[in-house]
Scaffold this active site. Structure first.
Site, PDB file in Angstrom:
ATOM      1  N   GLY A  44       0.670  -1.322   0.085  1.00 14.13           N
ATOM      2  CA  GLY A  44      -0.012   0.044   0.067  1.00 14.13           C
ATOM      3  C   GLY A  44       0.910   1.238   0.124  1.00 14.13           C
ATOM      4  O   GLY A  44       0.335   2.248  -0.632  1.00 14.13           O
ATOM      5  N   GLU A  54       3.688   3.960   6.207  1.00 12.36           N
ATOM      6  CA  GLU A  54       2.670   3.349   6.034  1.00 12.36           C
ATOM      7  C   GLU A  54       1.665   4.167   5.351  1.00 12.36           C
ATOM      8  O   GLU A  54       1.581   5.286   5.153  1.00 12.36           O
ATOM      9  CB  GLU A  54       2.107   3.034   7.498  1.00 12.36           C
ATOM     10  N   ASP A  55       0.629   3.455   4.720  1.00 12.91           N
ATOM     11  CA  ASP A  55      -0.256   4.160   3.741  1.00 12.91           C
ATOM     12  C   ASP A  55      -1.476   4.790   4.586  1.00 12.91           C
ATOM     13  O   ASP A  55      -1.908   5.881   4.844  1.00 12.91           O
ATOM     14  CB  ASP A  55      -0.745   3.368   2.698  1.00 12.91           C
ATOM     15  N   ASP A 103      -5.665   2.056  10.343  1.00 13.22           N
ATOM     16  CA  ASP A 103      -7.160   1.508  10.571  1.00 13.22           C
ATOM     17  C   ASP A 103      -7.101   1.233  12.109  1.00 13.22           C
ATOM     18  O   ASP A 103      -7.180   1.970  13.012  1.00 13.22           O
ATOM     19  CB  ASP A 103      -7.348   0.726   9.579  1.00 13.22           C
ATOM     20  N   LYS A 134      -7.170   6.427  10.613  1.00 15.82           N
ATOM     21  CA  LYS A 134      -8.743   6.855  10.846  1.00 15.82           C
ATOM     22  C   LYS A 134      -8.825   6.650  12.429  1.00 15.82           C
ATOM     23  O   LYS A 134      -8.692   5.453  13.179  1.00 15.82           O
ATOM     24  CB  LYS A 134      -9.300   5.329  10.303  1.00 15.82           C
ATOM     25  N   VAL A 142     -11.001   3.677   1.653  1.00 16.20           N
ATOM     26  CA  VAL A 142     -10.499   4.477   0.577  1.00 16.20           C
ATOM     27  C   VAL A 142      -9.848   3.555  -0.203  1.00 16.20           C
ATOM     28  O   VAL A 142      -9.039   2.408   0.504  1.00 16.20           O
ATOM     29  CB  VAL A 142      -9.915   5.595   1.537  1.00 16.20           C
ATOM     30  N   ASP A 146      -5.542  -0.206  -1.978  1.00 18.98           N
ATOM     31  CA  ASP A 146      -6.492  -1.213  -3.303  1.00 18.98           C
ATOM     32  C   ASP A 146      -7.670  -1.508  -2.591  1.00 18.98           C
ATOM     33  O   ASP A 146      -7.623  -1.363  -1.358  1.00 18.98           O
ATOM     34  CB  ASP A 146      -5.530  -2.387  -3.612  1.00 18.98           C
ATOM     35  N   ARG A 153      -5.444   0.351  -7.031  1.00 25.35           N
ATOM     36  CA  ARG A 153      -3.900   1.098  -6.373  1.00 25.35           C
ATOM     37  C   ARG A 153      -3.483   2.019  -7.195  1.00 25.35           C
ATOM     38  O   ARG A 153      -2.701   2.938  -6.585  1.00 25.35           O
ATOM     39  CB  ARG A 153      -3.140  -0.294  -6.301  1.00 25.35           C
TER      40      ARG A 153
HETATM   41  P1  IMP Z   1      -4.670  -2.135  10.173  1.00 23.48           P
HETATM   42  O1  IMP Z   1      -3.965  -3.114  10.777  1.00 23.48           O
HETATM   43  O2  IMP Z   1      -6.403  -2.439  10.565  1.00 23.48           O
HETATM   44  O3  IMP Z   1      -4.309  -0.677  11.049  1.00 23.48           O
HETATM   45  O4  IMP Z   1      -4.675  -1.972   8.571  1.00 23.48           O
HETATM   46  C1  IMP Z   1      -3.506  -1.416   7.844  1.00 23.48           C
HETATM   47  C2  IMP Z   1      -3.482  -1.932   6.658  1.00 23.48           C
HETATM   48  O5  IMP Z   1      -4.831  -2.078   6.218  1.00 23.48           O
HETATM   49  C3  IMP Z   1      -3.128  -0.939   5.756  1.00 23.48           C
HETATM   50  O6  IMP Z   1      -1.590  -0.697   5.787  1.00 23.48           O
HETATM   51  C4  IMP Z   1      -3.838  -0.876   4.365  1.00 23.48           C
HETATM   52  O7  IMP Z   1      -3.135  -2.138   3.719  1.00 23.48           O
HETATM   53  C5  IMP Z   1      -5.207  -1.660   4.865  1.00 23.48           C
HETATM   54  N1  IMP Z   1      -6.228  -0.791   5.009  1.00 23.48           N
HETATM   55  C6  IMP Z   1      -6.851  -0.373   6.035  1.00 23.48           C
HETATM   56  N2  IMP Z   1      -8.004   0.581   5.720  1.00 23.48           N
HETATM   57  C7  IMP Z   1      -8.029   0.535   4.266  1.00 23.48           C
HETATM   58  C8  IMP Z   1      -8.635   1.330   3.456  1.00 23.48           C
HETATM   59  O8  IMP Z   1      -9.415   2.219   3.748  1.00 23.48           O
HETATM   60  N3  IMP Z   1      -8.229   1.097   2.059  1.00 23.48           N
HETATM   61  C9  IMP Z   1      -7.486   0.164   1.698  1.00 23.48           C
HETATM   62  N4  IMP Z   1      -6.731  -0.302   2.619  1.00 23.48           N
HETATM   63  C10 IMP Z   1      -6.862  -0.211   3.873  1.00 23.48           C
END
Ligand code: IMP
Length: 181
Positions: free
Chosen positions: A50, A104-105, A108, A136, A158, A164, A170
């Site tokens: 990402g 990091e992109d 979440d 977020k 998003v 993606d 992407r």
């Molecule tokens: P987390 O572990 O829940 O913080 O998620 C992190 C990873 O989930 C990010 O690096 C993204 O690759 C993916 N991700 C989380 N939210 C989104 C979104 O809204 N769109 C696309 N990828 C997401």
């Protein structure tokens, strides 16, 4: 001119952050972090897939000596965070006593980052900092120190600018948000 709406798989997305807005925010972030890292020769660690587009722009906005090591983590399945991380590609070199800047992109739940920071610290770096284009705040479940964030966004899914939806969207230059209407 970007399209206002895009369809990816079964879902409709609407324009959310344009490439011009992204460019100026990324330049600001680069300027901010350059004050701190000027003489530290840090190693950038972009998390694939990402963050590849953000990382390419961000490192060019940074004005200091550095090098890069890419890592690859898989933690998402469709639109759901799985809560587990799978390090598909680990550190390719030694980060002991190095200043690490994780790129990091999007953050979440924060599960991916929390686990990855733990993994990074087992290699005894001098310091670990996180730069994320998106966060977020209503979804994050962990208390992770976050110094450099591009945008705090609502909980909607998003795509674009590296992000993606099931391997699509992407390569879009702008960021789109799920359109619930
Ligand atoms: P987390 O572990 O829940 O913080 O998620 C992190 C990873 O989930 C990010 O690096 C993204 O690759 C993916 N991700 C989380 N939210 C989104 C979104 O809204 N769109 C696309 N990828 C997401």
């Amino acid at each position: 001119m970007e399209n206002d709406k895009v369809k990816i798989h079964d879902k409709q997305f609407k324009i959310f952050i344009t490439k011009d807005e992204i460019r100026s925010r990324v330049n600001e972030l680069g300027w901010e972090i350059s004050k701190k890292y000027k003489d530290l020769n840090p190693v950038f660690v972009p998390i694939l897939n990402g963050s590849f587009m953000f990382a390419a722009d961000f490192v060019r906005a940074c004005n200091f000596d550095s090098d890069m090591m890419f890592v690859k983590i898989k933690s998402y399945d469709g639109m759901e965070s799985t809560g587990k991380i799978n390090l598909e590609l680990g550190f390719s070199g030694n980060i002991k006593d190095r200043h690490v800047i994780i790129i990091e992109d999007i953050i979440d739940t924060g599960n991916t980052l929390l686990e990855f920071i733990k993994e990074t610290k087992t290699h005894q770096p001098a310091s670990v900092t996180v730069v994320s284009l998106l966060l977020k705040p209503d979804a994050i479940k962990h208390d992770i120190p976050l110094d450099y964030i591009g945008y705090r966004i609502p909980n909607a899914f998003v795509v674009g600018y590296g992000l993606d939806y099931d391997d699509m969207g992407r390569t879009l230059p702008d960021i789109y948000q799920l359109d619930e209407d």
